[in-house]
Write a protein that holds these residues in place. Structure first.
Motif, mmCIF file in Angstrom:
data_model
loop_
_atom_site.group_PDB
_atom_site.id
_atom_site.type_symbol
_atom_site.label_atom_id
_atom_site.label_comp_id
_atom_site.label_asym_id
_atom_site.label_seq_id
_atom_site.Cartn_x
_atom_site.Cartn_y
_atom_site.Cartn_z
ATOM 1 N N LYS A 64 0.782 -1.239 0.000
ATOM 2 C CA LYS A 64 0.000 0.000 0.000
ATOM 3 C C LYS A 64 0.817 1.294 0.000
ATOM 4 C CE LYS A 64 -2.334 -2.037 -1.301
ATOM 5 N NZ LYS A 64 -3.019 -1.874 -2.596
ATOM 6 N N LEU A 66 1.924 -0.156 3.722
ATOM 7 C CA LEU A 66 1.708 -0.097 5.171
ATOM 8 C C LEU A 66 2.561 -1.207 5.784
ATOM 9 C CD1 LEU A 66 -2.167 0.425 5.335
ATOM 10 C CD2 LEU A 66 -0.440 2.077 6.062
ATOM 11 N N VAL A 153 -5.575 5.010 0.836
ATOM 12 C CA VAL A 153 -4.274 5.388 0.301
ATOM 13 C C VAL A 153 -4.543 6.640 -0.521
ATOM 14 C CG1 VAL A 153 -2.299 4.677 -1.090
ATOM 15 C CG2 VAL A 153 -3.574 2.973 0.253
ATOM 16 N N ASN A 174 -2.383 5.604 4.409
ATOM 17 C CA ASN A 174 -1.093 6.048 3.907
ATOM 18 C C ASN A 174 -1.353 7.317 3.103
ATOM 19 O OD1 ASN A 174 1.185 6.446 1.964
ATOM 20 N ND2 ASN A 174 1.985 4.676 3.071
ATOM 21 N N ASP A 176 0.108 10.423 0.892
ATOM 22 C CA ASP A 176 1.215 10.787 0.018
ATOM 23 C C ASP A 176 1.554 12.255 0.240
ATOM 24 O OD1 ASP A 176 3.100 10.863 -1.939
ATOM 25 O OD2 ASP A 176 1.771 10.303 -3.587
ATOM 26 N N GLU A 210 0.737 6.139 8.115
ATOM 27 C CA GLU A 210 2.050 6.069 7.497
ATOM 28 C C GLU A 210 2.067 7.055 6.338
ATOM 29 O OE1 GLU A 210 3.713 2.159 6.979
ATOM 30 O OE2 GLU A 210 2.432 1.280 8.550
ATOM 31 N N THR A 212 4.043 8.517 2.625
ATOM 32 C CA THR A 212 4.906 8.223 1.490
ATOM 33 C C THR A 212 5.349 9.527 0.842
ATOM 34 O OG1 THR A 212 3.919 6.063 1.009
ATOM 35 C CG2 THR A 212 5.001 7.182 -0.814
ATOM 36 N N HIS A 243 7.862 6.363 4.112
ATOM 37 C CA HIS A 243 8.323 5.581 2.972
ATOM 38 C C HIS A 243 8.850 6.547 1.911
ATOM 39 C CE1 HIS A 243 6.190 1.899 4.440
ATOM 40 N NE2 HIS A 243 5.408 2.830 4.983
#
Length: 325
Positions: A64, A66, A153, A174, A176, A210, A212, A243
């Motif tokens: 993902k 994750l 996401v 997640n 971005d 999380e 990215t 990430h």
């Protein structure tokens, strides 16, 4: 399927103003917003992709990505068309920048599919799921009732009120964080402060979070700006996994691929203030180590995962961790 959209107001001359995201598109009859799937049809504001999927599959949760949410599990992933940003480097441009063939589905069917495939729930992904708000919300209610998880996401570009309404139904996200200057976000039709607000809301609502960051040479790889991004994340919670993903030329973007040395330098810098930092789209070590004693907690080889923990306590030094099981 067309249903009446939420978060809008009627204006004069049959126009409507969408209140879902910060664009607040004012849309004349017969037209759509920047996201393409929210349209003014004869003066009625409609969600035109309700219960219609442009892509679906069962993925490892790590895809993902994750890494700290039910490690090693499978997740049913679904998406439709549309996005409210205009990234020239989009990796899913084929479905996010146009309307493609879509297949009808239902929340009940997706729940049954998730259970059949031993999925822990649903991930709303591939395109920008928040422009699909009505179906994501209704589906999330049904999945929560079935004892399953909901994951978004997302680019995080949404207004505060709809985000706060959806957040209690979301188990993990997640987001971005595409860059850390308003100029960068202006170039993709967004605003940094709105995305930062979404991150704060999700964290304050207890959503497993999380982040990215797709690192693009010459666009968002400035180290001074990156340091500001790290300070922002650490100021919310040092445990939030970050990430750092390697960019490759795609869609309209022709910049060369990100040097792996750049990513490693950024990872080393981030680890001075954050507990968990990973590199995406590159081969190599993606294991999770205890931020206190450095012992291995989760081993990853590709999307094969071996977890050595079952609670948020390091079995070696008893340090507090950041996982959801």
């Amino acid at each position: 399927m067309n249903i009446e959209a939420r978060w809008y107001e009627k204006r004069a001359d049959g126009k409507v103003e969408c209140g879902l995201c910060p664009h607040r598109c004012v849309i004349s009859p017969g037209n759509g917003g920047i996201c393409r799937i929210r349209k003014n049809i004869d003066g009625q504001f409609m969600q035109t992709a309700y219960a219609e999927v442009a892509g679906a599959g069962v993925d490892p949760i790590e895809k993902k990505p994750l890494y700290h949410f039910h490690p090693g599990s499978q997740i049913l992933s679904v998406g439709t068309n549309g996005c409210n940003l205009t990234c020239p480097f989009c990796q899913n441009w084929n479905i996010s920048t146009s309307e493609t063939e879509r297949n009808e589905t239902s929340a009940d069917y997706l729940v049954k599919t998730a259970k059949r495939e031993n999925s822990i729930g649903a991930a709303y992904t591939y395109n920008e799921p928040l422009v699909w708000y009505e179906f994501v919300y209704d589906c999330s209610v049904r999945f929560r009732e079935a004892g399953l998880k909901n994951i978004i996401v997302s680019n995080g570009f949404i207004n505060e009120e709809p985000m706060r309404e959806l957040a209690p139904l979301i188990d993990a996200a997640n987001i971005d964080l595409k860059g850390y200057t308003e100029d960068f976000y202006k170039g993709i039709s967004g605003r940094l402060e709105d995305v930062k607000r979404t991150i704060r809301i999700l964290h304050s609502c207890g959503v497993h979070l999380e982040l990215t960051n797709l690192v693009i040479p010459g666009l968002n790889d400035d180290m001074a700006t990156f340091t500001q991004m790290i300070d922002f994340i650490a100021g919310i919670d040092k445990r939030i996994p970050l990430h750092l993903s390697r960019y490759f030329p795609n869609h309209k973007s022709k910049e060369p691929a990100t040097p792996t040395e750049t990513l490693q330098t950024m990872k080393d810098k981030a680890l001075k203030k954050l507990h968990y930092v990973y590199l995406g789209n590159v081969p190599g070590n993606q294991d999770t180590f205890c931020p206190s004693c450095s012992r291995i907690l989760v081993n990853r080889s590709g999307y094969r995962t071996q977890s050595y923990i079952g609670e948020n306590i390091c079995p070696h030094c008893s340090a507090e961790l950041y996982f959801s099981f």
